[in-house]
Design an enzyme around this catalytic site. Structure first.
Site, PDB file in Angstrom:
ATOM      1  N   TYR A   1     -11.056 -10.484  -3.209  1.00  0.00           N
ATOM      2  CA  TYR A   1      -9.196 -10.573  -3.053  1.00  0.00           C
ATOM      3  C   TYR A   1      -8.620 -11.810  -3.010  1.00  0.00           C
ATOM      4  O   TYR A   1      -8.975 -12.436  -1.417  1.00  0.00           O
ATOM      5  CB  TYR A   1      -8.828  -9.174  -2.471  1.00  0.00           C
ATOM      6  CG  TYR A   1      -7.088  -9.259  -2.583  1.00  0.00           C
ATOM      7  CD1 TYR A   1      -6.280  -9.713  -4.109  1.00  0.00           C
ATOM      8  CD2 TYR A   1      -5.808  -9.024  -1.810  1.00  0.00           C
ATOM      9  CE1 TYR A   1      -4.820 -10.125  -3.846  1.00  0.00           C
ATOM     10  CE2 TYR A   1      -4.846  -9.859  -1.553  1.00  0.00           C
ATOM     11  CZ  TYR A   1      -4.595  -9.624  -2.665  1.00  0.00           C
ATOM     12  OH  TYR A   1      -2.483  -9.598  -3.005  1.00  0.00           O
TER      13      TYR A   1
ATOM     14  N   HIS B   1      -2.821 -11.876  -6.652  1.00  0.00           N
ATOM     15  CA  HIS B   1      -1.705 -11.785  -7.533  1.00  0.00           C
ATOM     16  C   HIS B   1      -0.803 -12.790  -7.118  1.00  0.00           C
ATOM     17  O   HIS B   1      -0.949 -14.098  -6.277  1.00  0.00           O
ATOM     18  CB  HIS B   1      -0.380 -10.716  -6.179  1.00  0.00           C
ATOM     19  CG  HIS B   1      -1.097  -9.247  -6.319  1.00  0.00           C
ATOM     20  ND1 HIS B   1      -1.755  -8.810  -5.201  1.00  0.00           N
ATOM     21  CD2 HIS B   1      -1.618  -7.994  -7.432  1.00  0.00           C
ATOM     22  CE1 HIS B   1      -2.110  -7.470  -5.449  1.00  0.00           C
ATOM     23  NE2 HIS B   1      -2.554  -6.811  -6.961  1.00  0.00           N
TER      24      HIS B   1
END
Length: 255
Positions: free
Chosen positions: A118, A159
């Protein structure tokens, strides 16, 4: 929440002399002039100042303490003339521990034993953009995650704001694909902002199959089975011909 430095922050009031200098593009002599190294605790103040300039999100002090000292994070800095001009922060974690909104990245069967990477932050100083620094940092992470020791990592995701077009272009150019839309995912200065999830599959990872994927899979199986049946039938035919030839030759020899 991953962000990218090319997000255009809007500042109120006239720009200072420092901000005017930052907006100028200063090309590097060579990408070889840039050194990569991991963050250390002494970088905290410098990294915090840079992130506050780059990103619209206010990270707590504890976050900076973690990324500059904890081995949990892959926190890599790009250094030029002894100054940090870019950084990438990522972490590797079991897929089963990702947040609810990211659960659809991998198939359930693969996710039970898989890890994911991530990207929390990727930023480059505005005066050194378009020199390949962002790509250099991202490539370093990709190389780290595609080694034999990290084969369990099946995807890298992040994101970003839906309005962050430079970041979207950057990641799409590097084979990240849009996975999901996250309404009001960000809280920026008290206002909800929409986000996107982008994913890059590595080490044999792939997204969950759709109905169309299953149809294609079984169609491929049918084609493979048909080809196999044709091959077997051809071999049987050759064996029959050989046996018939041998039998006929033996009969003629007896006669």
């Amino acid at each position: 929440m991953a962000q990218f430095t090319l997000y255009n922050n809007k500042h109120s009031g006239p720009p200072s002399s420092d901000s005017r200098v930052d907006c100028e593009h200063v090309p590097l002599c060579s990408i070889n002039d840039v050194q990569l190294r991991f963050l250390v605790p002494d970088d905290l103040t410098e990294v915090r100042q840079l992130c506050q300039e780059w990103f619209p999100i206010d990270y707590p002090l504890s976050w900076y303490e973690d990324i500059t000292s904890s081995t949990r994070f892959f926190a890599l800095a790009a250094v030029y003339n002894l100054a940090i001009i870019g950084l990438i922060v990522a972490e590797i974690k079991p897929y089963r521990n990702v947040n609810k909104e990211d659960k659809g990245i991998l198939p359930d069967s693969m996710g039970r034993s898989a890890d994911v990477g991530y990207i929390l932050s990727l930023g480059v100083h505005r005066s050194h953009r378009r020199n390949g620094i962002g790509s250099l940092l991202l490539d370093a992470l990709m190389n780290h995650l595609t080694t034999a020791e990290r084969h369990s990592v099946k995807a890298i995701f992040l994101h970003t704001l839906t309005t962050n077009q430079p970041a979207i272009f950057f990641y799409e150019k590097r084979r990240f694909t849009l996975h999901s839309f996250l309404p009001y995912y960000y809280n920026i200065r008290g206002k909800g902002k929409d986000g996107f999830t982008y994913v890059n599959y590595i080490n044999g990872g792939h997204p969950p199959w759709t109905l169309l994927d299953h149809i294609k899979h079984y169609a491929s199986k049918v084609r493979h089975t048909s080809s196999l049946c044709a091959w077997v039938a051809n071999r049987v035919q050759l064996v029959v011909r050989w046996f018939y030839h041998k039998l006929l030759t033996r009969f003629n020899f007896i006669e």
